[in-house]
Scaffold this motif. Structure first.
Motif, mmCIF file in Angstrom:
data_model
loop_
_atom_site.group_PDB
_atom_site.id
_atom_site.type_symbol
_atom_site.label_atom_id
_atom_site.label_comp_id
_atom_site.label_asym_id
_atom_site.label_seq_id
_atom_site.Cartn_x
_atom_site.Cartn_y
_atom_site.Cartn_z
ATOM 1 N N ALA A 88 -14.519 -49.629 91.605
ATOM 2 C CA ALA A 88 -15.190 -50.262 93.307
ATOM 3 C C ALA A 88 -16.360 -51.493 91.975
ATOM 4 C CB ALA A 88 -16.191 -49.487 93.734
ATOM 5 N N ARG A 89 -16.366 -52.248 92.444
ATOM 6 C CA ARG A 89 -17.661 -53.060 91.627
ATOM 7 C C ARG A 89 -18.787 -53.792 92.452
ATOM 8 N NH1 ARG A 89 -13.930 -55.414 86.775
ATOM 9 N NH2 ARG A 89 -12.983 -53.661 86.547
ATOM 10 N N PRO A 90 -19.289 -54.599 92.016
ATOM 11 C CA PRO A 90 -21.024 -55.347 93.442
ATOM 12 C C PRO A 90 -19.718 -56.696 93.630
ATOM 13 C CG PRO A 90 -21.601 -54.469 91.047
ATOM 14 C CD PRO A 90 -19.893 -54.456 90.601
ATOM 15 N N ALA A 91 -20.242 -56.816 94.063
ATOM 16 C CA ALA A 91 -19.424 -58.100 95.984
ATOM 17 C C ALA A 91 -20.180 -59.589 94.241
ATOM 18 C CB ALA A 91 -20.328 -58.307 96.577
ATOM 19 N N PRO A 92 -19.485 -60.541 94.395
ATOM 20 C CA PRO A 92 -19.553 -61.502 93.704
ATOM 21 C C PRO A 92 -21.044 -61.902 94.172
ATOM 22 C CG PRO A 92 -17.899 -61.621 94.020
ATOM 23 C CD PRO A 92 -18.372 -60.425 94.925
ATOM 24 N N ALA A 93 -21.284 -63.134 93.141
ATOM 25 C CA ALA A 93 -22.586 -64.285 93.621
ATOM 26 C C ALA A 93 -21.801 -64.757 94.733
ATOM 27 C CB ALA A 93 -22.697 -64.690 92.203
ATOM 28 N N GLY A 94 -22.894 -65.030 95.966
ATOM 29 C CA GLY A 94 -22.284 -65.670 96.669
ATOM 30 C C GLY A 94 -21.592 -65.026 98.476
ATOM 31 N N ALA A 95 -21.463 -64.255 97.672
ATOM 32 C CA ALA A 95 -20.609 -63.569 98.468
ATOM 33 C C ALA A 95 -21.422 -62.936 99.683
ATOM 34 C CB ALA A 95 -19.944 -62.029 98.066
ATOM 35 N N PRO A 96 -20.755 -63.429 101.390
ATOM 36 C CA PRO A 96 -22.053 -62.918 102.265
ATOM 37 C C PRO A 96 -22.111 -61.539 102.735
ATOM 38 C CG PRO A 96 -19.825 -62.953 102.825
ATOM 39 C CD PRO A 96 -19.541 -63.165 101.427
ATOM 40 N N PRO A 97 -23.523 -61.197 103.411
ATOM 41 C CA PRO A 97 -23.793 -59.926 103.548
ATOM 42 C C PRO A 97 -23.300 -59.164 103.951
ATOM 43 C CG PRO A 97 -25.727 -61.649 103.788
ATOM 44 C CD PRO A 97 -24.157 -62.150 103.622
ATOM 45 N N HIS A 98 -23.267 -57.464 103.514
ATOM 46 C CA HIS A 98 -22.446 -56.600 103.747
ATOM 47 C C HIS A 98 -20.853 -56.578 103.419
ATOM 48 C CE1 HIS A 98 -25.617 -55.919 106.583
ATOM 49 N NE2 HIS A 98 -25.366 -57.541 107.064
ATOM 50 N N SER A 99 -20.878 -57.071 102.333
ATOM 51 C CA SER A 99 -19.761 -57.103 100.571
ATOM 52 C C SER A 99 -19.614 -56.404 99.950
ATOM 53 C CB SER A 99 -19.268 -58.698 100.639
ATOM 54 O OG SER A 99 -19.659 -59.831 101.586
ATOM 55 N N PHE A 100 -18.331 -55.570 99.495
ATOM 56 C CA PHE A 100 -17.908 -55.348 98.707
ATOM 57 C C PHE A 100 -16.805 -55.126 97.722
ATOM 58 C CE2 PHE A 100 -17.370 -53.677 102.667
ATOM 59 C CZ PHE A 100 -16.108 -53.072 102.537
ATOM 60 N N SER A 101 -17.052 -54.876 96.433
ATOM 61 C CA SER A 101 -15.231 -55.263 96.322
ATOM 62 C C SER A 101 -14.953 -53.868 95.571
ATOM 63 C CB SER A 101 -15.893 -57.099 94.698
ATOM 64 O OG SER A 101 -16.085 -57.758 95.507
ATOM 65 N N PHE A 102 -13.354 -54.673 94.713
ATOM 66 C CA PHE A 102 -12.770 -53.470 94.375
ATOM 67 C C PHE A 102 -12.026 -54.115 93.223
ATOM 68 C CE2 PHE A 102 -13.330 -51.991 99.022
ATOM 69 C CZ PHE A 102 -14.100 -50.697 97.845
ATOM 70 N N ALA A 103 -11.658 -53.114 92.076
ATOM 71 C CA ALA A 103 -10.969 -54.567 90.902
ATOM 72 C C ALA A 103 -9.373 -53.399 90.713
ATOM 73 C CB ALA A 103 -10.945 -54.149 89.336
ATOM 74 N N VAL A 104 -8.153 -54.300 91.018
ATOM 75 C CA VAL A 104 -7.324 -53.644 90.830
ATOM 76 C C VAL A 104 -5.983 -54.142 89.751
ATOM 77 C CG1 VAL A 104 -7.057 -52.965 93.496
ATOM 78 C CG2 VAL A 104 -6.048 -54.965 92.835
ATOM 79 N N LEU A 105 -5.314 -53.622 89.830
ATOM 80 C CA LEU A 105 -4.307 -54.391 88.711
ATOM 81 C C LEU A 105 -2.919 -54.360 88.663
ATOM 82 C CD1 LEU A 105 -5.159 -55.278 85.734
ATOM 83 C CD2 LEU A 105 -3.635 -52.864 84.901
ATOM 84 N N VAL A 106 -2.507 -56.175 88.759
ATOM 85 C CA VAL A 106 -1.064 -55.827 89.384
ATOM 86 C C VAL A 106 0.023 -55.959 88.005
ATOM 87 C CG1 VAL A 106 0.774 -57.591 91.186
ATOM 88 C CG2 VAL A 106 -1.725 -57.241 91.428
#
Length: 205
Positions: A88-106
């Motif tokens: 899990a990662r912090p949401a990038p700058a400029g993302a709307p409120p109540h956002s969150f991020s994940f990193a995956v490898l494809v």
């Protein structure tokens, strides 16, 4: 007595009768039998000749040096693509409120390059974007790190405790376009449930 050679037997004598029988033509039945034997021999020769021609015509054909070899078939994209959850990662700058991020490898194991044309998830209360944005291409024997950012649009339609959440990824290569569902695993489920709990708690404040 003059002359050379033995005297000819006189007519009517036994020797004359014996010679007459030797010089007489063969009986008709014997001549027919001899002709049948000759005909049978000719027919057998014809059968052998025709059989040899058939065997030659039907002999296995050896491939020529210029024969084109079939190319190996291109695999379906879903057969060669793998998605691995990282963290899990912090949401990038400029993302709307109540956002969150994940990193995956494809990654792509074999075949031609694969293009990821879309990444979505099954919950109606969430929207998804990716970095890099789709579509993006992944080459064979390589892996690419993708950041997936989710935005909570409606908490009532977003699960607070996701069991085995999955990601739907649309894949394309030179053979086909397929939509594949990937289950990133229990760590992704835990991180997603935690992120949703935090986002919806802050949203209700």
């Amino acid at each position: 007595m003059s002359g050379i050679g033995p005297p000819e037997p006189g007519e009517g004598t036994r020797a004359w009768e014996s010679r007459r029988e030797e010089d007489a033509p063969a009986p008709l039945a014997a001549r027919y039998a001899r002709r049948r034997r000759i005909a049978a021999a000719l027919a057998a020769a014809a059968v052998l000749l025709s059989g040899g021609g058939y065997l030659y015509a039907t002999r296995p054909q050896q491939p020529t040096a210029h024969a084109r070899r079939p190319y190996p078939q291109v695999p379906y994209p879903a057969q060669v693509v793998d998605l691995t959850y990282l963290d899990a990662r912090p949401a990038p700058a400029g993302a709307p409120p109540h956002s969150f991020s994940f990193a995956v490898l494809v990654s792509v194991a074999s075949g031609p390059p694969v293009t990821v044309t879309r990444v979505i998830q099954p919950y109606a209360g969430l929207s998804v974007t990716t970095d890099p944005p789709a579509p993006f291409r992944i080459r064979v024997d390589s892996a690419r790190k993708i950041t997936i950012t989710m935005h909570v649009t409606e908490c009532g339609k977003a699960p607070r405790n996701a069991g085995l959440p999955f990601l739907d990824v649309t894949l394309r290569n030179t053979r086909a376009i397929q939509e594949q569902s990937f289950i990133p695993g229990p760590h992704y489920a835990q991180d997603l449930s935690h992120a949703l709990e935090v986002a919806c708690s802050n949203r209700n404040r």
